[in-house]
Design an enzyme around this catalytic site. Structure first.
Site, PDB file in Angstrom:
ATOM      1  N   ALA A   1       0.807  -1.237   0.000  1.00  0.00           N
ATOM      2  CA  ALA A   1       0.000   0.000   0.000  1.00  0.00           C
ATOM      3  C   ALA A   1       0.832   1.276   0.000  1.00  0.00           C
ATOM      4  O   ALA A   1       0.276   2.360   0.215  1.00  0.00           O
ATOM      5  CB  ALA A   1      -0.976   0.017   1.169  1.00  0.00           C
ATOM      6  N   ALA A   2       2.126   1.180  -0.275  1.00  0.00           N
ATOM      7  CA  ALA A   2       2.932   2.404  -0.358  1.00  0.00           C
ATOM      8  C   ALA A   2       2.423   3.297  -1.490  1.00  0.00           C
ATOM      9  O   ALA A   2       2.311   4.520  -1.339  1.00  0.00           O
ATOM     10  CB  ALA A   2       4.406   2.054  -0.576  1.00  0.00           C
ATOM     11  N   GLY A   3       2.117   2.671  -2.636  1.00  0.00           N
ATOM     12  CA  GLY A   3       1.605   3.443  -3.754  1.00  0.00           C
ATOM     13  C   GLY A   3       0.247   4.043  -3.464  1.00  0.00           C
ATOM     14  O   GLY A   3      -0.046   5.183  -3.853  1.00  0.00           O
ATOM     15  N   ASP A   4      -0.615   3.292  -2.767  1.00  0.00           N
ATOM     16  CA  ASP A   4      -1.938   3.806  -2.425  1.00  0.00           C
ATOM     17  C   ASP A   4      -1.831   4.950  -1.415  1.00  0.00           C
ATOM     18  O   ASP A   4      -2.605   5.911  -1.468  1.00  0.00           O
ATOM     19  CB  ASP A   4      -2.813   2.695  -1.854  1.00  0.00           C
ATOM     20  CG  ASP A   4      -3.131   1.637  -2.892  1.00  0.00           C
ATOM     21  OD1 ASP A   4      -3.156   1.963  -4.093  1.00  0.00           O
ATOM     22  OD2 ASP A   4      -3.351   0.465  -2.499  1.00  0.00           O
TER      23      ASP A   4
END
Length: 311
Positions: free
Chosen positions: A242-245
């Site tokens: 979830a780093a991108g989210d």
């Protein structure tokens, strides 16, 4: 405050921590197991809300325990979900393997998310009243296209994370105001292995594109021209889930607070938002889980203030 409508997936993440990925046919022991609310749509909604945005979530969950837990989370995070549908199918799940290096591999079972093939009258009204429509590709493309059509007619700024990469109708990407893929997705969409060239290709036709590069930062482009490379904030990653989210949610939270609906975004506006999102994402990878890893606005503001003090 500008409202963000998130049209996206809601899953329960089933997370296994392990030393490495098993070979085909091999059985290995894991080091731990947890269930964490997730789904790219829900992740981005939670990140944006936790960072100060006014968020409404649109999608579907099942009439099961996972669905009830996700609805409770949305309420706890202050996210409106009155137009979150209940499907006959089970709530979506994501089966995530996190290895010791912090990298992960994910298998998604869409479940209720696959039932979102069109928008209700009420959901269309939510989109039209928002300042931003944020989408991903974990819902059927038909629903996304409908969301874009409603948003464009109402002057709503549209944002797409094209993940996972799926077949898209001709002109679909060009109809979006901002596209945010990672480097692999950008290459698959454009055929360009160079992320700068990929960002320029995706941004053609007065579109914004941000290609995220993990520890290398991100490339920002507009109308076919790269504006520059935004550096990453160096940290020791323990889980990149979830780093991108988190990046997308943080970017949208910053724009929602500072953007005046109906006015054009400037390069300075976008670069400042990317800087904020980069810090938020860097915090998330130092923690485990998806929504459980996302920082608050106070945490991000403190880091930014400290960096200004130290030049």
């Amino acid at each position: 405050m500008n409202t963000i409508a998130v049209l996206g997936s809601a899953n329960m993440d089933l997370v296994v921590r392990q030393a490495r990925l098993p070979l085909p046919g091999e059985t290995i022991f894991g080091a731990g197991f947890s269930t964490v609310p997730g789904g790219k749509g829900l992740n981005q909604a939670v990140a944006a809300a936790r960072l100060g945005a006014d968020v409404t979530f649109l999608g579907a969950v099942g009439a099961d325990a996972y669905g009830a837990e996700l609805r409770t989370l949305l309420t706890t995070e202050g996210i409106r979900s009155t137009e979150l549908a209940t499907a006959d199918a089970p709530t979506g799940t994501a089966h995530i393997s996190v290895v010791d290096s912090g990298e992960n591999s994910i298998v998604v079972v869409s479940g209720a998310n696959a039932s979102v093939t069109t928008l209700s009258v009420e959901q269309r009204a939510v989109v039209a009243d928002a300042a931003f429509l944020v989408m991903q590709c974990e819902l059927p493309t038909r629903a996304l296209a409908e969301g874009i059509a409603v948003a464009r007619a109402a002057g709503v700024f549209t944002v797409l994370t094209p993940a996972p990469v799926v077949p898209l109708p001709a002109g679909f990407l060009a109809s979006v105001d901002l596209v945010i893929p990672n480097q692999i997705e950008a290459a698959e969409l454009t055929g360009e292995s160079d992320p700068i060239r990929a960002a320029e290709t995706l941004s053609a036709g007065q579109t914004w594109a941000i290609v995220t590069l993990g520890a290398e930062g991100s490339v920002v482009a507009y109308d076919g021209e790269a504006l520059g490379l935004a550096p990453a904030r160096p940290v020791t990653a323990v889980d990149t889930t979830a780093a991108g989210d988190t990046f997308v949610g943080a970017l949208m939270a910053h724009l929602a607070v500072n953007f005046v609906r109906g006015t054009a975004l400037t390069p300075d506006d976008m670069i400042e938002a990317v800087r904020f999102a980069t810090v938020a994402s860097s915090v998330s990878v130092t923690r485990t889980g998806a929504t459980s890893s996302m920082p608050t606005r106070a945490e991000v503001d403190a880091i930014l203030a400290q960096s200004l003090r130290h030049g």
